[in-house]
Motif scaffolding. Structure first.
Motif, mmCIF file in Angstrom:
data_model
loop_
_atom_site.group_PDB
_atom_site.id
_atom_site.type_symbol
_atom_site.label_atom_id
_atom_site.label_comp_id
_atom_site.label_asym_id
_atom_site.label_seq_id
_atom_site.Cartn_x
_atom_site.Cartn_y
_atom_site.Cartn_z
ATOM 1 N N SER A 68 0.752 -1.304 0.155
ATOM 2 C CA SER A 68 0.207 0.009 0.045
ATOM 3 C C SER A 68 0.862 1.131 0.066
ATOM 4 N N THR A 69 0.264 2.418 -0.684
ATOM 5 C CA THR A 69 1.134 3.487 -0.665
ATOM 6 C C THR A 69 0.636 4.515 0.723
ATOM 7 N N GLN A 70 -0.195 3.829 1.373
ATOM 8 C CA GLN A 70 -0.768 4.595 2.464
ATOM 9 C C GLN A 70 0.025 4.079 3.896
ATOM 10 N N THR A 71 1.097 3.605 3.659
ATOM 11 C CA THR A 71 1.722 3.041 4.886
ATOM 12 C C THR A 71 2.969 3.951 5.376
ATOM 13 N N GLU A 72 3.100 5.016 4.935
ATOM 14 C CA GLU A 72 4.444 5.922 5.120
ATOM 15 C C GLU A 72 4.382 6.054 6.778
ATOM 16 N N SER A 73 3.437 6.702 7.313
ATOM 17 C CA SER A 73 3.255 6.909 8.701
ATOM 18 C C SER A 73 3.641 5.743 9.614
ATOM 19 N N SER A 74 2.914 4.381 9.224
ATOM 20 C CA SER A 74 2.837 3.261 9.966
ATOM 21 C C SER A 74 4.348 2.831 9.940
ATOM 22 N N GLU A 79 9.416 1.804 12.482
ATOM 23 C CA GLU A 79 11.004 1.849 12.309
ATOM 24 C C GLU A 79 11.650 2.599 13.648
ATOM 25 N N ARG A 80 10.684 3.472 14.476
ATOM 26 C CA ARG A 80 10.962 4.114 15.716
ATOM 27 C C ARG A 80 11.075 2.939 16.953
ATOM 28 N N SER A 81 9.877 1.950 16.755
ATOM 29 C CA SER A 81 9.794 1.089 17.649
ATOM 30 C C SER A 81 11.100 0.173 17.626
ATOM 31 N N LEU A 82 11.560 -0.236 16.483
ATOM 32 C CA LEU A 82 12.648 -0.957 16.275
ATOM 33 C C LEU A 82 13.978 -0.262 16.738
ATOM 34 N N GLU A 83 13.993 0.939 16.666
ATOM 35 C CA GLU A 83 15.189 1.890 17.121
ATOM 36 C C GLU A 83 15.272 1.507 18.661
ATOM 37 N N LEU A 84 14.046 1.939 19.231
ATOM 38 C CA LEU A 84 13.988 1.744 20.785
ATOM 39 C C LEU A 84 14.300 0.399 21.302
ATOM 40 N N PHE A 99 7.484 2.674 25.408
ATOM 41 C CA PHE A 99 7.657 2.653 24.108
ATOM 42 C C PHE A 99 6.168 3.122 23.321
ATOM 43 N N ALA A 100 5.261 2.628 23.890
ATOM 44 C CA ALA A 100 3.941 2.823 23.223
ATOM 45 C C ALA A 100 3.847 4.508 23.302
ATOM 46 N N GLN A 101 4.409 5.041 24.564
ATOM 47 C CA GLN A 101 3.998 6.424 24.840
ATOM 48 C C GLN A 101 5.032 7.413 24.206
ATOM 49 N N ASP A 102 5.843 6.804 23.238
ATOM 50 C CA ASP A 102 6.885 7.784 22.629
ATOM 51 C C ASP A 102 6.306 8.800 21.716
ATOM 52 N N HIS A 103 6.809 9.936 21.732
ATOM 53 C CA HIS A 103 6.438 11.092 20.917
ATOM 54 C C HIS A 103 7.467 11.584 20.090
ATOM 55 N N ALA A 104 8.648 10.943 19.911
ATOM 56 C CA ALA A 104 9.429 11.148 19.029
ATOM 57 C C ALA A 104 8.817 11.183 17.471
ATOM 58 N N ASN A 105 9.154 12.406 16.487
ATOM 59 C CA ASN A 105 8.584 12.506 15.149
ATOM 60 C C ASN A 105 7.233 13.017 15.399
ATOM 61 N N GLY A 106 6.937 13.613 16.397
ATOM 62 C CA GLY A 106 5.335 14.213 16.591
ATOM 63 C C GLY A 106 5.573 15.436 17.000
ATOM 64 N N PRO A 107 4.380 16.071 17.594
ATOM 65 C CA PRO A 107 3.093 15.142 17.503
ATOM 66 C C PRO A 107 2.361 15.193 16.333
ATOM 67 N N GLY A 108 1.587 14.269 16.083
ATOM 68 C CA GLY A 108 1.008 13.927 15.012
ATOM 69 C C GLY A 108 1.081 12.461 14.462
ATOM 70 N N ASP A 110 3.369 10.636 12.858
ATOM 71 C CA ASP A 110 4.600 9.837 12.524
ATOM 72 C C ASP A 110 5.076 9.464 14.069
ATOM 73 N N SER A 111 4.491 9.828 15.176
ATOM 74 C CA SER A 111 5.021 9.302 16.469
ATOM 75 C C SER A 111 3.929 8.098 16.806
ATOM 76 N N ILE A 112 4.751 7.039 17.671
ATOM 77 C CA ILE A 112 4.226 6.191 18.003
ATOM 78 C C ILE A 112 2.954 6.085 18.817
ATOM 79 N N CYS A 113 3.005 7.313 19.700
ATOM 80 C CA CYS A 113 1.685 7.536 20.613
ATOM 81 C C CYS A 113 1.125 8.916 19.486
#
Length: 180
Positions: A68-74, A79-84, A99-108, A110-113
């Motif tokens: 799918s082309t709709q998976t960029e955010s996912s 990738e962030r979760s694998l980094e953690l 990890f579930a509460q991680d806000h890197a790449n956010g808000p919005g 691209d963050s896990i949370c």
């Protein structure tokens, strides 16, 4: 059928593989028994079942191997979760909840949370691509920890197989409370 007829991960895999994949529902299944655990991505569009039986498995919304082309955010969030997870020898439920509460790449998106975009008010924010719930469990354990909504804003609820499902989960009241 899996829950009613299969006692092991191998039996569940055999049952799924005995059906034509295009006739199954698209889903991500976390399977575990007393000695084994695996994640299966059942993708009827691509007509395949992908198995991930790594010791620690993480997923966001979309299939890892999907086209799918709709998976960029996912993909970014995975990738962030694998980094953690890199270099971590031992994990416990508290680590996974953090990890579930991680806000890197956010808000919005691209963050896990995932939170609504800034300046978006309720109830419109609830309809955006936000974290709806979090579930943490481990193979061989009958305990699941669940949080409805963003994990940074909610308390974990511990549920155990065989226990009565909390009323606010069973009735949807937990969701309705978020809307009001």
């Amino acid at each position: 059928m899996i829950l009613e007829e299969c006692a092991t991960v191998d039996e569940a895999r055999e049952l799924l593989e005995s059906h034509q994949t295009r006739h199954l529902c698209g889903q991500t299944l976390f399977l575990a028994d007393a000695t084994d655990a695996a994640l299966l991505e059942v993708d009827p569009v691509a007509e395949r079942i992908v198995v991930d039986d790594d010791p620690v498995v993480t997923r966001t919304n979309h299939f890892v191997n999907g086209e799918s082309t709709q998976t960029e955010s996912s993909t970014d969030r995975r990738e962030r979760s694998l980094e953690l997870l890199e270099g971590v020898d031992r994990l416990d439920r508290d680590d996974l909840w953090a990890f579930a509460q991680d806000h890197a790449n956010g808000p919005g998106d691209d963050s896990i949370c995932r939170h609504p975009e800034p300046e978006t008010d309720e109830p419109h924010a609830f309809g955006q691509l936000t974290t709806a719930s979090t579930a943490i469990f481990e193979g061989g354990s009958p305990v699941i920890e669940v949080g409805m909504g963003n994990p940074c804003e909610t308390e974990r609820t511990r549920c155990e197989f065989g226990d009565e499902i909390p009323t606010d989960f069973r009735t949807g009241q937990r969701w309705l409370d978020r809307l009001h």
